[in-house]
Design a protein around this motif. Structure first.
Motif, PDB file in Angstrom:
ATOM      1  N   ILE A  43       0.836  -1.206   0.000  1.00 24.56           N
ATOM      2  CA  ILE A  43       0.000   0.000   0.000  1.00 24.56           C
ATOM      3  C   ILE A  43       0.870   1.255   0.000  1.00 24.56           C
ATOM      4  CG2 ILE A  43      -1.616   1.340   1.403  1.00 24.56           C
ATOM      5  CD1 ILE A  43      -2.831  -1.375   2.282  1.00 24.56           C
ATOM      6  N   LEU A  44       1.886   1.275   0.860  1.00 27.15           N
ATOM      7  CA  LEU A  44       2.761   2.446   0.940  1.00 27.15           C
ATOM      8  C   LEU A  44       3.567   2.616  -0.339  1.00 27.15           C
ATOM      9  CD1 LEU A  44       4.025   2.092   4.622  1.00 27.15           C
ATOM     10  CD2 LEU A  44       2.258   3.630   3.753  1.00 27.15           C
ATOM     11  N   PHE A  45       4.051   1.500  -0.905  1.00 31.11           N
ATOM     12  CA  PHE A  45       4.844   1.594  -2.126  1.00 31.11           C
ATOM     13  C   PHE A  45       3.989   2.120  -3.278  1.00 31.11           C
ATOM     14  CE2 PHE A  45       6.382  -0.097  -6.151  1.00 31.11           C
ATOM     15  CZ  PHE A  45       7.693   0.357  -6.144  1.00 31.11           C
ATOM     16  N   GLU A  46       2.770   1.625  -3.414  1.00 34.63           N
ATOM     17  CA  GLU A  46       1.881   2.120  -4.465  1.00 34.63           C
ATOM     18  C   GLU A  46       1.656   3.622  -4.304  1.00 34.63           C
ATOM     19  OE1 GLU A  46      -1.699  -0.131  -4.174  1.00 34.63           O
ATOM     20  OE2 GLU A  46      -1.088  -1.551  -5.720  1.00 34.63           O
ATOM     21  N   ALA A  47       1.485   4.051  -3.053  1.00 36.71           N
ATOM     22  CA  ALA A  47       1.248   5.474  -2.804  1.00 36.71           C
ATOM     23  C   ALA A  47       2.433   6.319  -3.258  1.00 36.71           C
ATOM     24  CB  ALA A  47       0.970   5.701  -1.314  1.00 36.71           C
ATOM     25  N   VAL A  48       3.638   5.858  -2.948  1.00 36.96           N
ATOM     26  CA  VAL A  48       4.844   6.578  -3.368  1.00 36.96           C
ATOM     27  C   VAL A  48       4.945   6.591  -4.891  1.00 36.96           C
ATOM     28  CG1 VAL A  48       7.364   6.586  -3.297  1.00 36.96           C
ATOM     29  CG2 VAL A  48       6.069   6.110  -1.228  1.00 36.96           C
ATOM     30  N   GLU A  49       4.675   5.437  -5.523  1.00 32.41           N
ATOM     31  CA  GLU A  49       4.749   5.336  -6.982  1.00 32.41           C
ATOM     32  C   GLU A  49       3.781   6.297  -7.667  1.00 32.41           C
ATOM     33  OE1 GLU A  49       6.405   2.704  -9.495  1.00 32.41           O
ATOM     34  OE2 GLU A  49       7.656   3.799  -8.089  1.00 32.41           O
ATOM     35  N   LYS A  50       2.601   6.459  -7.099  1.00 34.06           N
ATOM     36  CA  LYS A  50       1.580   7.305  -7.710  1.00 34.06           C
ATOM     37  C   LYS A  50       1.728   8.774  -7.313  1.00 34.06           C
ATOM     38  CE  LYS A  50      -1.888   3.617  -8.061  1.00 34.06           C
ATOM     39  NZ  LYS A  50      -1.966   3.634  -9.536  1.00 34.06           N
ATOM     40  N   GLY A  51       2.717   9.083  -6.480  1.00 36.11           N
ATOM     41  CA  GLY A  51       2.935  10.467  -6.073  1.00 36.11           C
ATOM     42  C   GLY A  51       1.936  10.963  -5.044  1.00 36.11           C
ATOM     43  N   ALA A  52       1.409  10.064  -4.213  1.00 36.73           N
ATOM     44  CA  ALA A  52       0.426  10.462  -3.203  1.00 36.73           C
ATOM     45  C   ALA A  52       1.108  11.220  -2.069  1.00 36.73           C
ATOM     46  CB  ALA A  52      -0.296   9.232  -2.648  1.00 36.73           C
ATOM     47  N   SER A  53       0.408  12.188  -1.533  1.00 36.99           N
ATOM     48  CA  SER A  53       0.929  12.935  -0.376  1.00 36.99           C
ATOM     49  C   SER A  53       0.430  12.333   0.932  1.00 36.99           C
ATOM     50  CB  SER A  53       0.504  14.404  -0.447  1.00 36.99           C
ATOM     51  OG  SER A  53      -0.907  14.522  -0.455  1.00 36.99           O
ATOM     52  N   ASP A  54      -0.700  11.615   0.896  1.00 38.42           N
ATOM     53  CA  ASP A  54      -1.281  11.037   2.098  1.00 38.42           C
ATOM     54  C   ASP A  54      -1.909   9.691   1.765  1.00 38.42           C
ATOM     55  OD1 ASP A  54      -1.477  13.551   4.184  1.00 38.42           O
ATOM     56  OD2 ASP A  54      -1.823  14.183   2.120  1.00 38.42           O
ATOM     57  N   VAL A  55      -1.880   8.791   2.756  1.00 35.78           N
ATOM     58  CA  VAL A  55      -2.583   7.514   2.657  1.00 35.78           C
ATOM     59  C   VAL A  55      -3.604   7.476   3.790  1.00 35.78           C
ATOM     60  CG1 VAL A  55      -2.385   5.004   2.645  1.00 35.78           C
ATOM     61  CG2 VAL A  55      -0.522   6.399   1.734  1.00 35.78           C
ATOM     62  N   HIS A  56      -4.873   7.237   3.443  1.00 35.72           N
ATOM     63  CA  HIS A  56      -5.951   7.193   4.429  1.00 35.72           C
ATOM     64  C   HIS A  56      -6.409   5.752   4.634  1.00 35.72           C
ATOM     65  CE1 HIS A  56      -7.214  11.623   4.493  1.00 35.72           C
ATOM     66  NE2 HIS A  56      -6.165  11.557   3.697  1.00 35.72           N
TER      67      HIS A  56
END
Length: 565
Positions: free
Chosen positions: A186-199
């Motif tokens: 989940i965290l890796f996908e968020a970084v890959e997609k350029g997310a600033s926050d994960v909820h």
């Protein structure tokens, strides 16, 4: 097999760099400690794709770039290599050729993994090389979004079915590889997609995960209710929070590496009806800080702002809501001011980026180190420039104003809707008008809007009613988002600021002394006010952002029509 030649020798032999470029990169590498490949890429001597190809040559294996089409084909073969095996050995199936299975591996020399793959699949193998970060991304694409995998792992079947609300069971499961792998994915996908926050958002029957990308939240997956407690406890454990305490809000932080990126994460938990809601704020420290020139400020705003910052004393406020990019602007301004002749000190909560040559300190309210206490200590350090991360209370505001009066340049943030509301906000906090007039020199207000994707944006003509007349047009030729692979079909990619600068002049000080509100200041000080709406107009007509984005951020006059083609 992996040869005896070093990477640099391979790059020279392949004609990708010259011996002189290699020597220069090696000298820089000795001082920075970075990898040779990353150093060559930063110097512009090597592309990332060529770097990967050279690594494949070292392994004597074909290079596999893992494009979207290849990953899509691999989905049909995921039954041949399970997610546990794929995650453990960084391997994915690519295609079948008779009785031969073509696979991509991050380490084609891993004999143990290759033997296990042969036994598991019963097929001959053709090994290709792919970089580990792309293998991880492919695993997330091929396996990560499939909830069925939670029921196909026979070794952990009891875990999925158990009611793991009990703390002792949670403590056992949070260290299990499937839970670790799920959270990491989940965290890796968020970084890959350029997310600033994960909820992580508990609901009645499931745990919803959403990413905030360019300021907008997108649902990305749901997790079975039976895994909720373990997933949330795993995130809290990473943030060094108390997993036994699920009744009070908590804060934590952790740092992880994804490939060459170092990610700082701030974790916040909040008890809700269906469980703890957790938000992870992601900060990629490997990304370079933006300069004033890169922020996209109008020329007039940038020139006047730097003129204010060139003064030896005074207070400059940057205002806007949470997430408006205020810290980014202040860091850019600090870089502009940085000099061997200046002593620059900051008081932040938290320190988001470290700046060489600048003394940065962090608030710790639990230890009694508030903004006010920290600011008092900073003023005893003979500073020339002081940055206050946020003016939250009367005490901090008064100290900041008096520091600006006594020969210091003070930079700070404040929560107001526009630039001309800042004096009234300070007066509401109990700061007398004479103190504001003596200290305040300028206020920069800002918002963030999404940038249109340059690869797929399309022009359109709109009739915008009230905005047309205010902008001097009967019709407007603007641009709209469409969506393409470059922007993940969203139509936007990145964000840019909308800025408003209010320079405090003598007329403004006269009105502030009369406790004038924002509207009176705005009407009387038009000559020293660059309005945000003008910046929005320029960026819409230039195709930088869309009218839809602007309408979402700016107050608009009554009767305005929504954009219509």
């Amino acid at each position: 097999m992996y040869g005896t030649k070093r990477l640099g020798e391979w790059l020279v032999q392949m004609g990708l760099i010259t011996p002189q470029q290699l020597q220069e990169a090696l000298e820089i590498q000795r001082t920075t400690g970075k990898r040779l490949g990353e150093t060559l890429i930063e110097l512009g001597y090597l592309t990332r794709e060529d770097y990967y190809k050279a690594q494949a040559a070292q392994y004597d294996a074909p290079y596999e770039p893992l494009d979207d089409a290849t990953i899509e084909q691999a989905r049909a073969l995921r039954h041949l290599i399970g997610v546990e095996l794929a995650s453990r050995h960084f391997v994915i199936p690519l295609r079948k050729q008779g009785n031969t299975l073509v696979v991509a591996m991050a380490d084609p020399n891993n004999i143990e993994a290759i033997d296990l793959l042969r036994q598991t699949t019963g097929m001959n193998l053709e090994i290709h090389y792919a970089p580990p970060e792309r293998i991880l991304h492919a695993i997330a694409q091929i396996y990560g979004v499939q909830e069925e995998i939670f029921h196909t792992e026979t070794a952990t079947e009891e875990l999925w079915e158990a009611d793991i609300g009990d703390l002792s069971q949670i403590q056992e499961t949070i260290h299990q590889p499937p839970i670790i792998r799920l959270v990491n994915t989940i965290l890796f996908e968020a970084v890959e997609k350029g997310a600033s926050d994960v909820h992580f958002e508990p609901m009645e029957n499931r745990l919803q995960v959403r990413y905030r990308i360019d300021g907008v939240l997108y649902p990305v997956r749901t997790i079975p209710r039976s895994l909720q407690a373990s997933v949330l406890a795993r995130v809290k454990l990473m943030g060094e929070m108390d997993i036994a305490d699920r009744r009070r809000p908590q804060d934590g932080r952790f740092t992880v590496r994804f490939g060459e990126s170092k990610i700082d994460a701030r974790v916040s938990s909040l008890p809700t009806v269906f469980g703890e809601r957790i938000v992870v704020r992601l900060l990629d420290r490997s990304k370079s800080l933006m300069t004033l020139e890169q922020l996209g400020m109008p020329t007039e705003v940038q020139q006047n702002l730097t003129a204010l910052a060139a003064r030896p004393w005074g207070m400059i406020l940057v205002t806007g809501p949470t997430g408006a990019g205020k810290s980014t602007t202040l860091y850019a301004l600090l870089q502009h001011l940085r000099s061997d002749r200046r002593n620059i000190l900051t008081c932040e909560d938290p320190v988001e980026y470290t700046l060489e040559g600048i003394g940065q300190s962090q608030v710790n309210e639990r230890a009694g180190l508030t903004f006010a206490n920290q600011l008092r200590a900073i003023l005893r350090q003979d500073p020339d420039v002081v940055l206050v991360g946020e003016i939250r209370d009367t005490e901090t505001a008064e100290i900041a104003c008096r520091a600006a009066m006594t020969g210091h340049l003070v930079l700070a943030t404040l929560h107001t809707n526009d630039a001309t509301s800042a004096p009234a906000r300070l007066m509401d906090m109990g700061i007398p008008p004479f103190l504001i007039n003596s200290a305040l020199t300028g206020v920069l207000a800002q918002r963030l809007v999404r940038r249109l994707c340059p690869h797929c944006k399309q022009s359109m003509t709109v009739e915008t009613g009230a905005f047309c007349s205010r902008w001097g047009h009967q019709r407007l030729q603007v641009w709209e988002p469409r969506g393409c692979p470059e922007c993940n079909q969203i139509g936007y990619r990145g964000r840019v600021g909308l800025y408003e600068l209010f320079v405090v002049n003598d007329e403004a000080r006269r009105l502030i002394a009369q406790h004038a509100d924002s509207e009176r200041l705005r009407a009387a000080c038009a000559e020293t006010l660059f309005p945000m709406e003008e910046d929005a107009r320029q960026k819409v007509l230039a195709g930088i952002t869309s009218l839809e984005e602007v309408l979402a951020q700016l107050p608009h006059p009554p009767g305005i029509q929504q954009p219509a083609a």
